[in-house]
Every structure is written in C-alpha cells, then in structure tokens.
Write an enzyme that holds these catalytic residues in place. Structure first.
Site, PDB file in Angstrom:
ATOM      1  CG  ASP A  81      41.266  83.107 -36.502  1.00  0.00           C
ATOM      2  OD1 ASP A  81      40.789  82.152 -35.870  1.00  0.00           O
ATOM      3  OD2 ASP A  81      42.137  83.879 -36.029  1.00  0.00           O
ATOM      4  CG  ASP A 137      39.953  83.510 -30.085  1.00  0.00           C
ATOM      5  OD1 ASP A 137      39.367  84.377 -29.427  1.00  0.00           O
ATOM      6  OD2 ASP A 137      39.588  82.316 -30.120  1.00  0.00           O
TER       7      ASP A 137
HETATM    8  C1  XBP Z   1      42.580  80.568 -30.890  1.00  0.00           C
HETATM    9  C2  XBP Z   1      42.619  79.557 -29.855  1.00  0.00           C
HETATM   10  C3  XBP Z   1      41.586  79.480 -28.813  1.00  0.00           C
HETATM   11  C4  XBP Z   1      41.619  80.568 -27.756  1.00  0.00           C
HETATM   12  C5  XBP Z   1      40.960  80.096 -26.492  1.00  0.00           C
HETATM   13  O1  XBP Z   1      41.439  80.332 -31.727  1.00  0.00           O
HETATM   14  O2  XBP Z   1      43.497  78.723 -29.885  1.00  0.00           O
HETATM   15  O3  XBP Z   1      41.813  78.270 -28.175  1.00  0.00           O
HETATM   16  O4  XBP Z   1      42.961  80.880 -27.432  1.00  0.00           O
HETATM   17  O5  XBP Z   1      39.658  79.657 -26.718  1.00  0.00           O
HETATM   18  P1  XBP Z   1      41.234  80.966 -33.214  1.00  0.00           P
HETATM   19  P2  XBP Z   1      39.056  78.360 -25.965  1.00  0.00           P
HETATM   20  O6  XBP Z   1      41.159  79.776 -34.129  1.00  0.00           O
HETATM   21  O7  XBP Z   1      39.915  81.713 -33.179  1.00  0.00           O
HETATM   22  O8  XBP Z   1      42.378  81.871 -33.510  1.00  0.00           O
HETATM   23  O9  XBP Z   1      39.530  78.381 -24.526  1.00  0.00           O
HETATM   24  O10 XBP Z   1      37.566  78.533 -26.074  1.00  0.00           O
HETATM   25  O11 XBP Z   1      39.577  77.154 -26.698  1.00  0.00           O
HETATM   26 MG    MG Z   2      43.541  83.254 -34.475  1.00  0.00          MG
END
Ligand code: XBP
Ligand code: MG
Length: 261
Positions: free
Chosen positions: A10, A12
């Site tokens: 993953d 974020d």
């Molecule tokens: C986490 C998310 C993302 C970010 C924001 O993603 O929910 O939406 O918070 O990014 P991950 P965007 O699956 O990598 O943990 O504004 O580009 O959606």
């Molecule tokens: Mg994440």
C-alpha cells in the site's frame, strides 16, 4: 504450501506517512477557495474511513454542508468537488516533489532485500498513479539500496480499479497483471480498509500501523507491527510471532506468509 513470490505495498500510511501532506493540501485548497473548512487530525482520522480524496470531500459536503447540493445541483456540486480535488492533488504533488515526504522506517531496507532475493514488487493504492510516481522518484537515489524508479513491476492505483478499497478491485487488478495467485503474495497495509481490500482478494496481509490507523480493527491480519523498523529502530509487535526479530525482514515475512490465516 505456496512460496512467497511477491510483496504488494500500500502507499499512503504504509510506504510513507503521507496523510499529513494530503491533509495540509486539502486544507490549503479549502482556504484558497475562501471556504472556512478545516480538517484537523481527529476529523481527518474519521474521514479516512472514506477512501479516495474526491470521495472524502464529497462525503464531508454531504454530511456537513448538505445545502451546497441544494444550491448547486448534482452537476454543479460534482464539478466543484472535482475542482477542489484537482487543486488538492496539485498542492500535494508540489509537497512530495519538494522531497519532504520520506519512506517510513524499514521500507527501503525491505525493498532492497526483496529485490536482491528475486522477489517481485507491486503497489496497490487508492491514490493516483502520478502521486505514487512522484513519491518513488523522491525516495530513490544512491542513498537507498536501489537507485532506479522501476522498483515496482506493477502499480495499481486509482486509475486501475472501478471500486476503491475496501473493495478488492485494485488488488485483483495487480494479481492479474503479475499473473500470480493471491497465496503467492503478501500485502503490507496500514488501515482497516486496506486490510479488507487485500483479504477480499485472498492475499495474506501484514499491518504496519500509522498514527491515523493505530485504533483500527486488524482482525484477519497475519501480524501487526507499529513499523517495519530497523535494527537501531526496532518494531513493536502488536499481533503475531516476532521470531526473535527486531524488524520485519524477508525471513519474518516468509514465516508469517507460511502460517495458516
Ligand atoms: C489512502 C487514501 C487516499 C489518500 C488521498 O490510500 O484513501 O485517498 O488519503 O489520496 P492508500 P487521493 O490506499 O494508499 O492507503 O486524494 O489522491 O485520493
Ligand atoms: Mg494506506
């Protein structure tokens, strides 16, 4: 038992603690639009249950500012949300391009170890591909155990999935591109929604918690640690067998992978 062939990361919260950079970009966007909205840490933690920045803005408006839809209509509101999210993405990209958003402890080490042992690597995220590519290019240089940006054979991002996490779509798309069955992989995630997505695709999953997700429900994970860690910055194990290790290395990942789910 199937051998471990690929690690799916993953982004974020897992590769990097990006969420404060996302949050600041949302807040700067709201301010630039003349909106008196501010997402503090606690509110953002709750809003993260809605995956995807665009969907998160829309959810916030629907629950806190329902009159906007009455005034703007569905089309007008949709355009407004798109404009906000576009501006937020530009601001977030600028922050990442400044080099201030670094990989979490142990990420570069584990990637280097996986590569030198012939494991395949992929990304499964709900954010956009451009955000991922910027983060990778800012975190790969001669100081890391790899200096090319093509570390990840497949990048599954918002563009690759019809439904965002907790739906399994992005993981299913990554498996299809790797041409691997789920049991040949292990996913590393930081959130309940991410865990549900990976498990929904049948992939054994390990959690590295982040400040926004440490209270999430991680039932079904093979192991839960507070970070991948380094020998001089050990992990804290919250669930699972640490095998006398102080950080997550390939041997420990293989051990967790081989255990029954
Ligand atoms: C986490 C998310 C993302 C970010 C924001 O993603 O929910 O939406 O918070 O990014 P991950 P965007 O699956 O990598 O943990 O504004 O580009 O959606
Ligand atoms: Mg994440």
């Amino acid at each position: 038992m199937t051998n471990l062939k690929a690690i799916l990361f993953d982004v974020d919260g897992t590769l990097s603690h990006t969420e404060d950079a996302h949050r600041a970009a949302f807040n700067d966007t709201f301010q630039a639009e003349g909106l008196d909205w501010h997402w503090d840490h606690d509110l953002y933690r709750r809003l993260l249950s809605v995956t995807g920045g665009r969907e998160r803005i829309r959810f916030f408006i629907d629950t806190k500012h329902p009159n906007l839809k009455k005034n703007e209509g569905e089309q007008g509101l949709g355009d407004f949300v798109s404009r906000l999210h576009r501006d937020k993405t530009r601001r977030y990209g600028d922050t990442v391009a400044s080099g201030r958003v670094r990989f979490r402890s142990g990420v570069a080490r584990l990637i280097g170890e996986a590569r030198s042992n012939g494991l395949r690597l992929a990304i499964a995220t709900t954010t956009g591909r451009a955000n991922v590519e910027k983060l990778l290019s800012e975190n790969t240089d001669t100081r890391t155990p790899f200096d090319d940006q093509n570390i990840f054979e497949v990048i599954g991002a918002s563009e690759s999935a019809a439904k965002k996490k907790p739906a399994p779509d992005v993981y299913l798309s990554v498996l299809q591109q790797l041409m691997l069955p789920p049991e040949a992989c292990i996913a590393i995630e930081d959130s309940h929604n991410g865990l549900r997505a990976a498990l929904g695709a049948g992939i054994p999953t390990v959690i590295t918690t982040s400040p926004y997700t440490e209270d999430d429900d991680f039932s079904g994970a093979r192991a839960v640690v507070n970070r991948l860690g380094e020998s001089n910055r050990p992990f804290r194990i919250l669930h699972g067998d640490p095998l006398n290790k102080t950080c997550v290395d390939l041997e420990l990942l293989r051990h967790w992978h081989s255990q029954n789910g």
